[in-house]
Design a protein around this motif. Sequence first.
Motif: not given
Length: 240
Positions: A132-136, A146-152, A140-142
């Motif tokens: 929510k803080g990213q205000k996308k 998490r660890g070695e990965r991005f979660v989109y 768009q994509c937030a």
Amino acid sequence: MKASSKRLLVIFCMDRRLLFARYKSVLLSLGERTTVLCLCGECTRLKSVTSGSASSVYSTRARSLSPISSQPGMCDTAQVANESWRLNHVTGDLFSCPADEALAHCISEDCRMGAGIAVMFKHKFKGLEELKGQKKLVGQCAVLKRGERFVYYLITKKKVSQKPNYDNLRQSLEDMRAHCIQNGVTRISMPRIGCGLDRLKWERVSEILEEVFEPADMSVTVYSLPVKAETLVMKENISR
């Protein structure tokens, strides 16, 4: 006596027999100083047809060339598999994908994840306030790390009660692609985005995935539940 110059023959056969037949006479007449480059990335027949006349034979859809195996019936694509565009389909659990592989799914701008696979993402990766803080906005994509990965989190609609359209889905995928390129992400796993409760058509969604990610040479793996399990999940969510 002037030495003959090297030649490069570029073809694209995609294993289509009629199209490939057009090249056969050319291939058989090649000299030793000719390199054959097939852009399909899957070709296994060039080596046998050239009968050793060409000095080298390559097959690629990636950034670097990978020589075709000279063994009949074998295709050397392992070296380029991680760098070239592929849309893979897997029946099974999305969260069983490799731990370093990025994940993606669709949500609404209000970040309410109360149905479908979004519930599993919310419980598994948390981070609701961070999202929510990213205000996308829609299109768009937030992103969570998490660890070695991005979660989109693809923002494809304003409110959870609404349905997305193809333009918003494309825009959110393009935003995700930009983040992937910037951060060196080459492999993404996702469900059949937009095609569950959101009711988009997979035929069109898969076309959009190809249009967005093929130029970036990224590998996308789509996970689907077995038909019976998917039907059960859909019924449970519709009844809520």
